[in-house]
Motif scaffolding. Structure first.
Motif, PDB file in Angstrom:
ATOM      1  N   TYR A 532       0.844  -1.202   0.000  1.00  0.00           N
ATOM      2  CA  TYR A 532       0.000   0.000   0.000  1.00  0.00           C
ATOM      3  C   TYR A 532       0.879   1.251   0.000  1.00  0.00           C
ATOM      4  O   TYR A 532       0.611   2.220  -0.721  1.00  0.00           O
ATOM      5  CB  TYR A 532      -0.899   0.016   1.247  1.00  0.00           C
ATOM      6  N   GLU A 533       1.913   1.234   0.822  1.00  0.00           N
ATOM      7  CA  GLU A 533       2.793   2.403   0.923  1.00  0.00           C
ATOM      8  C   GLU A 533       3.527   2.661  -0.386  1.00  0.00           C
ATOM      9  O   GLU A 533       3.703   3.811  -0.788  1.00  0.00           O
ATOM     10  CB  GLU A 533       3.798   2.218   2.055  1.00  0.00           C
ATOM     11  N   ALA A 536       1.110   4.230  -2.567  1.00  0.00           N
ATOM     12  CA  ALA A 536       0.813   5.578  -2.059  1.00  0.00           C
ATOM     13  C   ALA A 536       1.922   6.551  -2.416  1.00  0.00           C
ATOM     14  O   ALA A 536       1.664   7.702  -2.802  1.00  0.00           O
ATOM     15  CB  ALA A 536       0.614   5.525  -0.543  1.00  0.00           C
ATOM     16  N   HIS A 540      -0.906   6.969  -5.726  1.00  0.00           N
ATOM     17  CA  HIS A 540      -2.169   6.243  -5.844  1.00  0.00           C
ATOM     18  C   HIS A 540      -3.087   6.673  -4.694  1.00  0.00           C
ATOM     19  O   HIS A 540      -2.832   6.382  -3.532  1.00  0.00           O
ATOM     20  CB  HIS A 540      -1.908   4.739  -5.792  1.00  0.00           C
ATOM     21  N   ARG A 541      -4.210   7.355  -5.016  1.00  0.00           N
ATOM     22  CA  ARG A 541      -5.037   7.979  -3.982  1.00  0.00           C
ATOM     23  C   ARG A 541      -5.704   6.963  -3.065  1.00  0.00           C
ATOM     24  O   ARG A 541      -5.741   7.140  -1.843  1.00  0.00           O
ATOM     25  CB  ARG A 541      -6.103   8.872  -4.639  1.00  0.00           C
ATOM     26  N   ALA A 543      -4.672   4.011  -2.353  1.00  0.00           N
ATOM     27  CA  ALA A 543      -3.635   3.445  -1.490  1.00  0.00           C
ATOM     28  C   ALA A 543      -3.275   4.420  -0.381  1.00  0.00           C
ATOM     29  O   ALA A 543      -3.041   4.017   0.764  1.00  0.00           O
ATOM     30  CB  ALA A 543      -2.399   3.103  -2.320  1.00  0.00           C
ATOM     31  N   GLN A 544      -3.238   5.695  -0.695  1.00  0.00           N
ATOM     32  CA  GLN A 544      -2.927   6.701   0.328  1.00  0.00           C
ATOM     33  C   GLN A 544      -3.973   6.693   1.441  1.00  0.00           C
ATOM     34  O   GLN A 544      -3.649   6.768   2.634  1.00  0.00           O
ATOM     35  CB  GLN A 544      -2.844   8.086  -0.319  1.00  0.00           C
ATOM     36  N   TRP A 563      -1.099  11.019   5.131  1.00  0.00           N
ATOM     37  CA  TRP A 563      -1.582  10.306   3.946  1.00  0.00           C
ATOM     38  C   TRP A 563      -2.993  10.722   3.562  1.00  0.00           C
ATOM     39  O   TRP A 563      -3.311  10.819   2.366  1.00  0.00           O
ATOM     40  CB  TRP A 563      -1.501   8.804   4.156  1.00  0.00           C
ATOM     41  N   ALA A 567      -3.941  12.341  -0.138  1.00  0.00           N
ATOM     42  CA  ALA A 567      -5.035  11.847  -0.971  1.00  0.00           C
ATOM     43  C   ALA A 567      -6.068  12.934  -1.231  1.00  0.00           C
ATOM     44  O   ALA A 567      -6.552  13.102  -2.362  1.00  0.00           O
ATOM     45  CB  ALA A 567      -5.692  10.639  -0.310  1.00  0.00           C
TER      46      ALA A 567
END
Length: 656
Positions: A532-533, A536, A540-541, A543-544, A563, A567
């Motif tokens: 995910y990080e 992010a 990637h919104r 994921a953020q 984060w 996003a």
């Protein structure tokens, strides 16, 4: 009519042929003073060449056969055929073997090949290795290979390097396994061409072995450089550099190591192609400094490919001006690759006309990348009709990326039927991008099976976006194992979407977290959170937002806020809503309202409900009912139900 330039070329060619013929003669002139033990050499070290010649001339005039032979050889090497002939004939009449060989050389230079062969036979029968070599070459030129082999073998077995090389060349021409033995014999005696060809043979055999199943990758025989985008070296208009320069690998062993040593020996003796080849081997291994030295040595000897390769090394080292000098030298010698590199250099500087001129020069030199790069240049200037013409020219010549680019151009113009065969041709020729594009084409026709076939083919060749599409198809079809494998490939290749989907897949497998225990250590980040990080960090919104949620669950408010804000500022309504919740919890209700407003306007029903509740608490009943109506409109169902009840309560309050 002969133009002046043509006449100069003919004259220079004639001089070259004469020099070459003289060098060939020098190779087979027998050193009489070494062969004949009767020659007195005790004073040779203290004499000058002039004194030596004068001494032999006096002795020859007094009838000394050995001095006649030596003097004839000296004059023959100097090119004085008229002066040498009487002395050589005189020594030959006295039975001097070296003189017989050298008389054959003289007659051959005068065009009397058959008479020359007669004297070579006399000398060869008497044991002259140079004469046996010359006689063998004479028979081979006339197509009499059995006789040629007999005399060349006689020469080679006496340890004559030129004879050994000529015999190896004859045997290699017949694909005889004995060729390598004689190449080695000649190479060990210092024959540089034999050393070069022996190295090529060893490398070729090692390469064929490594191509067998279960073995490693082969060592490239030559540093292939094409200046077109998608090729090994950087071309015009933002092409990426290949993995050749600067990459390191382990030193070779076995036959490859021996091949390298023979390349090195040939190069050290001035063989320019061996120096080029050695430079390519060293560059591939990452020994760039030494590679540059051998490229320079080869380039100074007139090897255009080496000058081109040296230019790329200098460019990669940041010395673009010096690189241009060597590319210019190579391009002027007819190297199309160097011309492409110059075109790319000028295109990058915005000098389009100069770039076009060099791309045309590359094309004229037979490098199809020139036409491809001309297409790219025209496409970048929106000259699509000309771009199509150049792409077609390169594509018809077999340039797979040009075929792909042509197909893209046709597809953009709405000609999908015209694009498809070019995509297919490029893909079948090995273009990974074309295989991916075929997948897109079939997906647009709802032919998912054909699309997946091409996506899988591109993914197998390392195409990141194709691997993502195969992973998505695996998720859709319930094949989690295939999905995970391809998503990992795509995520490792830099796809943020693949990293997010992989994290989601891993996240779904995690057990539900239990209630936090007092004093329990903070859990380490899981693999899914790391993916995910990664997504992010690439912007990637979703994921953020997810990274923010996981951080909030760990109690890391600062990271969660970071984060969520990333996003939200990128346009994520969920990020804005969650950031509002976090701020409200921390007591910053006014700022929270700003983010909820942004989220609600973007279509987030829960944010609209939060704003309605906030307005109700402030006594702003009309504003509250307005946000309630928005929440009912946006949903989901439970939000709409709560918003409707709140709106009714506010209405009663307003009408009380």
């Amino acid at each position: 009519m002969v133009f002046m330039g043509d006449r100069a070329t003919l004259l220079e060619t004639g001089r070259f042929v004469q020099r070459r013929a003289r060098r060939a003669a020098d190779d087979i002139i027998e050193a009489a003073e070494v062969v004949d033990a009767a020659v007195d050499t005790t004073t040779a070290e203290s004499e000058t060449d002039t004194e030596t010649e004068a001494r032999h001339r006096r002795a020859a005039e007094n009838g000394d056969a050995a001095s006649m032979s030596v003097l004839g050889a000296l004059l023959l090497r100097r090119g004085d055929l008229d002066g040498a002939e009487p002395y050589l004939r005189g020594a030959t009449a006295e039975g001097d073997r070296a003189a017989a060989n050298n008389l054959g050389v003289l007659l051959h230079q005068r065009g009397y090949a058959d008479e020359a062969a007669g004297w070579w036979r006399v000398a060869a029968v008497a044991g002259s290795a140079p004469a046996a070599h010359a006689l063998g070459r004479h028979h081979r030129e006339r197509g009499d290979e059995p006789a040629a082999e007999y005399w060349l073998r006689q020469s080679a077995e006496q340890g004559h390097a030129l004879g050994a090389y000529a015999l190896a060349d004859l045997l290699e021409h017949r694909s005889d396994v004995g060729a390598e033995r004689w190449l080695r014999a000649a190479a060990e005696q210092g024959h540089r061409e034999a050393a070069y060809r022996l190295a090529l043979a060893l490398e070729r055999r090692a390469t064929e072995t490594t191509r067998a199943p279960g073995r490693g990758t082969e060592l490239a025989a030559e540093a292939a450089r094409t200046a077109g985008p998608g090729a090994a070296r950087e071309g015009a208009l933002g092409a990426s550099a290949g993995a050749g320069a600067g990459s390191s690998s382990a030193p070779p062993d076995g036959e490859l190591a021996e091949a390298e040593q023979w390349f090195r020996q040939a190069a050290a003796r001035g063989h320019r192609r061996a120096a080029l080849h050695l430079g390519a081997i060293l560059e591939k291994r990452g020994d760039l400094k030494e590679a540059g030295r051998w490229y320079l040595s080869s380039a100074k000897e007139g090897e255009a490919k080496a000058a081109c390769a040296l230019g790329f090394l200098l460019r990669d080292a940041g010395d673009e001006e010096s690189a241009a000098v060597w590319w210019l030298r190579a391009a002027q010698d007819g190297d199309g690759n160097a011309a492409n590199a110059l075109g790319a250099l000028h295109a990058a500087r915005g000098e389009q006309q100069t770039a076009e001129r060099w791309y045309r020069a590359a094309m004229d030199a037979g490098d199809v990348n020139g036409a491809y790069n001309l297409g790219l240049l025209c496409a970048a200037q929106d000259r699509n009709q000309q771009a199509e013409q150049w792409y077609r020219r390169a594509a018809y010549a077999g340039h797979r990326e040009a075929a792909n680019a042509l197909a893209v151009l046709l597809l953009q113009a709405g000609d999908a039927n015209g694009a498809e065969p070019w995509f297919s041709k490029a893909a079948e020729a090995g273009s990974v991008d074309a295989a991916f594009n075929l997948g897109i084409l079939y997906a647009g026709r709802d032919d998912d099976r054909s699309a997946l076939t091409w996506y899988e083919r591109a993914a197998a060749a390392g195409h990141t976006e194709a691997a993502l599409q195969v992973g998505i198809a695996g998720l859709r079809d319930g094949d989690e194992q295939s999905a995970e494998r391809h998503l990992r490939c795509a995520a490792g290749g830099g796809s943020a979407e693949a990293a997010f989907r992989l994290a989601t897949l891993l996240d779904a497998r995690r057990p539900e977290p239990g209630p936090p225990a007092l004093g329990a250590p903070r859990e380490e980040k899981s693999e899914c959170e790391e993916w995910y990080e990664r997504a992010a960090q690439q912007g990637h919104r979703r994921a953020q937002v997810r990274v923010g949620m996981l951080a909030a669950a760990r109690g890391d408010v600062a990271e969660a806020a970071h984060w969520y804000r990333e996003a939200a500022e990128a346009g994520s309504r969920n990020g804005a809503f969650n950031l509002g919740l976090l701020l409200a919890r921390e007591g910053s209700e006014r700022e929270a309202a700003l983010w909820w407003t942004r989220a609600a306007r973007a279509g987030h029903g829960r944010a609209a409900l939060r704003l309605a509740l906030l307005a109700a608490r402030r006594g702003e009943l009309t504003e509250g009912r307005r946000w309630c109506a928005r929440a009912v409109e946006l949903g989901p169902a439970e939000v709409a139900e709560r918003a409707a009840r709140l709106s009714e309560a506010l209405h009663q309050e307003l009408t009380a």
